[in-house]
Design an enzyme around this catalytic site. Structure first.
Site, PDB file in Angstrom:
ATOM      1  CD  GLU A 187       0.349   5.162  10.383  1.00 21.20           C
ATOM      2  OE1 GLU A 187       0.717   5.553   9.261  1.00 21.20           O
ATOM      3  OE2 GLU A 187       1.141   4.862  11.286  1.00 21.20           O
ATOM      4  CD  GLU A 258       1.988   0.339  11.992  1.00 15.82           C
ATOM      5  OE1 GLU A 258       2.994   0.917  11.525  1.00 15.82           O
ATOM      6  OE2 GLU A 258       0.897   0.267  11.388  1.00 15.82           O
TER       7      GLU A 258
HETATM    8  C1  GAL Z   1       2.941   2.810   9.178  1.00 15.91           C
HETATM    9  C2  GAL Z   1       1.837   2.057   8.475  1.00 15.91           C
HETATM   10  C3  GAL Z   1       2.253   0.604   8.234  1.00 15.91           C
HETATM   11  C4  GAL Z   1       3.625   0.562   7.613  1.00 15.91           C
HETATM   12  C5  GAL Z   1       4.590   1.292   8.507  1.00 15.91           C
HETATM   13  C6  GAL Z   1       6.009   1.310   8.015  1.00 15.91           C
HETATM   14  O1  GAL Z   1       2.756   4.170   9.101  1.00 15.91           O
HETATM   15  O2  GAL Z   1       0.675   2.066   9.260  1.00 15.91           O
HETATM   16  O3  GAL Z   1       1.312  -0.009   7.410  1.00 15.91           O
HETATM   17  O4  GAL Z   1       3.548   1.164   6.368  1.00 15.91           O
HETATM   18  O5  GAL Z   1       4.203   2.613   8.612  1.00 15.91           O
HETATM   19  O6  GAL Z   1       6.499   0.050   7.869  1.00 15.91           O
END
Ligand code: GAL
Length: 704
Positions: A187, A258
């Site tokens: 990110e 994600e």
């Molecule tokens: C995303 C990040 C992950 C984790 C997630 C929240 O933005 O890439 O590593 O932090 O948020 O659990």
């Protein structure tokens, strides 16, 4: 379905792109991709993926977790790689136990699943310091995550080390192994602007560096719209179904790295979760709109053992995920998603090999249709209106679409699944009180020492920054000074400004109050009335971190610990920030490794006297329950600290931090079965506040 029936009035919005082959010198079939999907062994793939982080459970649990993911319709297990776990000291590596990443990937392979390796090596992940080892902080001239030579050298070293390790074990799909995808950075777009001209060249460098490692499988950058070719930019978030604008080239597939299945818990952040229906809605919409890879973050969150959480994150991680912290299937989430996967998989051929058409079915209603020349057809009928059901005609039959729902029609006729309709029963967690530790004779205690200025050997005339002083070897840093009070008025106010996270203040060995920040605002001020002796007074201030920060630009510049200290009464106000300060890193109990079995000869344990003693260690011995059950240690009676079973830390505890509803963020702490032996287990608990160990019990966790 007659092909001609649909084509009329439909608009083709997608043309299958050119195949991009990732260069590789290794033998075996490379993983490639085109505008539709990843291509493995020459075949396009529609994949569901599950984040399970190997250090957040135990090797003994891995097989069962992966097996349950497979049963839930998962094809890929995705994990980050945890740099500071593997290289806690520069050049000294650890790949044992929970850090045995090779064993984890082989376990995935043994289950016939694929693996996706997010190397980062900056990962965020609610992991201490976002995965960066703290020793990086002392590398001269380093600025993390930008076009900075020292950072790039270390990032490249670690990335290369991991890639070579995977190669030497033949773990890439191009070598016959399970790894089909890798990630570099994490990110970065979120912080890139902060680095000005040092940002974009770093992105290009990271991509080139990664691709040059020739893994034979594609690289991705999540949330990085300008990910340089051939690196794929992917989506992260809860709403990628609606919001993803697509990859930056028609030749790249739509990947969702994600899809947050709930939200992690953090002290000071109101607990929130996410429904199975909402997750399913976004997944179905993402696939309808072109997506062929969806990863659930987390599918199993697990436990932040030891001191591995980032700032103010609870020890339990994503407990509301499809597999809960203990590894139990959580219903309806797990079951609803399993059915979703089956429904989508039954549309695989038209999705992967057909042409996509869209059809407006109403103001907020849309049909996404995939059709092959052979006539094979699958449809996703979407209602984005979250207030009402709408009846739509498609192509000449009527369908009732519930609010915020996607109906899946694998033959363009029959609805086999609707994302808003849950056909799976709920289950709930059952906690049965197990072994109680409620008799004072069971316990022994050790009161830690509150050092005075004279006890310390590290000195400074300023208030030192906390992290740079502890080097993350401990949460605890004592700031001490000797204060000369010349007044007949014994009352004064101690005023301390801290940049975070927690402070326990002592005057002449007695507790005079505590203060803390929280996840949303880490800094705080403590203003407490104190009683001083006329003459010399020992002021001992214990600054405590609750995990290092894991996000934002310029992590190396972040500061914690005390920033200003004053003592004032009606007549005087003294700023002591530039006084003669004495420091001590860590508690005596930590130095003595009081939580280890072999420490006992050095430590003067005493019989339990009473609770209400700040900075006290408690220990108890117990035999493990005979049955092979899951255990949670009920620490609801405790305040804050850390807890060890047979020398292994099961994490920080903090039941005294309450939600706005007045309940602890976490009461039960996972004790993995493999941490226990049949007899004579040693439980050691550090209590910073005044919790009572007599309320602790080892409870049995199950689901019904
Ligand atoms: C995303 C990040 C992950 C984790 C997630 C929240 O933005 O890439 O590593 O932090 O948020 O659990």
């Amino acid at each position: 379905m007659e092909k001609g029936m649909l084509v009329l009035g439909l608009v083709a919005i997608m043309v299958v792109g050119v195949v991009v082959v990732v260069e590789s010198s290794v033998e075996g079939e490379e993983v490639s991709y085109d505008g539709r999907s990843l291509i493995i062994n020459g075949q396009r793939k529609l994949l569901f993926s599950a984040s399970i982080h190997y250090p957040r459970s135990t090797p003994e649990m891995w097989g069962s977790l992966i097996g349950k993911a497979k049963e839930g319709g998962i094809d890929v297990i995705q994990t980050y790689v945890f740099w500071n776990l593997h290289e806690p000291e520069k050049g000294q590596y650890d790949f044992s136990g929970r850090a045995d990443i090779v064993r984890f990937i082989k376990e995935i392979q043994a289950h016939g699943l694929y693996a996706s390796l997010r190397i980062g090596p900056f990962i965020e992940a609610e992991w201490n310091y976002g995965g960066l080892p703290f020793w990086l902080h002392d590398v001269p001239g380093i600025v993390y995550r930008c076009d900075n030579e020292p950072f790039k050298v270390h990032m490249q070293n670690f990335t290369t080390k991991i890639v070579n390790m995977m190669k030497s074990e033949n773990l890439y799909a191009s070598q016959g192994g399970p790894i089909i995808l890798s990630q570099i950075e994490n990110e970065y777009e979120m912080v890139e602007h902060a680095f000005h001209e040092k940002g974009p060249p770093y992105v290009r460098w990271a991509a080139q560096m990664a691709v040059a490692l020739q893994t034979g499988v594609p690289w991705m950058m999540c949330k990085q719209y300008d990910a340089p070719d051939p690196v794929i930019n992917t989506c992260n978030g809860m709403k990628c179904g609606i919001s993803f604008p697509g990859p930056n080239s028609p030749n790249k597939p739509w990947l969702w790295t994600e899809n947050w299945t709930t939200w992690y818990r953090a002290y000071g952040k109101e607990p929130e979760t996410r429904s199975a229906q909402d997750i399913a809605f976004q997944v179905a919409l993402f696939v309808a709109r072109n997506g062929t890879f969806v990863n659930y973050y987390m599918y199993h969150g697990g436990t932040n053992f030891g001191r591995t959480t980032s700032a103010f994150t609870t020890t339990s991680y994503y407990d509301d995920a499809p597999l809960d912290e203990y590894g139990f299937i959580r219903l309806p989430k797990w079951g609803h998603l399993k059915q979703l996967h089956e429904a989508i998989k039954s549309c695989s051929n038209p999705i992967l090999f057909g042409t996509q058409f869209t059809l407006s079915l109403g103001q907020q209603q849309m049909g996404y249709i995939y059709q092959r020349n052979s006539g094979e057809c699958a449809a996703f009928l979407v209602n984005q209106d979250d207030t009402k059901s709408v009846a739509v005609i498609f192509p000449n039959s009527s369908y009732e679409l519930g609010p915020s729902s996607v109906s899946i029609l694998p033959d363009c006729k029959n609805v086999v699944f609707n994302t808003a309709k849950v056909n799976v029963k709920n289950n709930t967690r059952l906690v049965t009180t197990g072994k109680k530790f409620n008799e004072s004779e069971m316990w022994q205690e050790f009161k830690d020492i509150i050092p005075t200025f004279a006890d310390t050997s590290m000195r400074s005339k300023t208030l030192l920054e906390h992290m740079n002083t502890t080097k993350d070897m401990s949460d605890y840093l004592w700031y001490t000074f000797s204060y000369q009070h010349e007044s007949s008025n014994s009352k004064a106010v101690l005023s301390v400004r801290s940049a975070g996270h927690v402070l326990h203040a002592f005057v002449n060995g007695a507790s005079v109050g505590s203060g803390n920040g929280n996840h949303e605002k880490v800094n705080f001020t403590l203003d407490n009335t104190i009683t001083l002796n006329n003459g010399s007074n020992n002021i001992s201030l214990l600054s405590v971190t609750v995990g290092l920060p894991d996000s934002g630009a310029f992590l190396e510049r972040k500061a914690l610990g005390l920033r200003r200290v004053r003592i004032h009464d009606i007549q005087n106000s003294k700023d002591l920030s530039n006084h003669r300060w004495g420091y001590q890193v860590g508690l005596l109990g930590e130095k003595l490794q009081i939580y280890m079995d072999h420490s006992s000869s050095n430590v003067q344990w005493r019989n339990f006297t009473s609770s209400n003693n700040p900075l006290t260690w408690y220990k108890v011995r117990f035999d493990a329950p005979a049955k092979n059950e899951s255990f949670g240690l009920n620490l609801g009676s405790m305040g804050k600290g850390e807890v060890w079973i047979n020398g292994q830390s099961i994490g920080r505890h903090w039941a005294s931090f309450l939600t706005s509803q007045g309940s602890p963020y976490q009461t039960w702490y996972h004790v993995p079965r493999s941490f226990l032996k049949p007899k004579d287990n040693l439980l050691v608990i550090l209590e910073e506040q005044n919790g009572s160990p007599l309320g602790i019990s080892l409870d049995i966790i199950s689901t019904i």
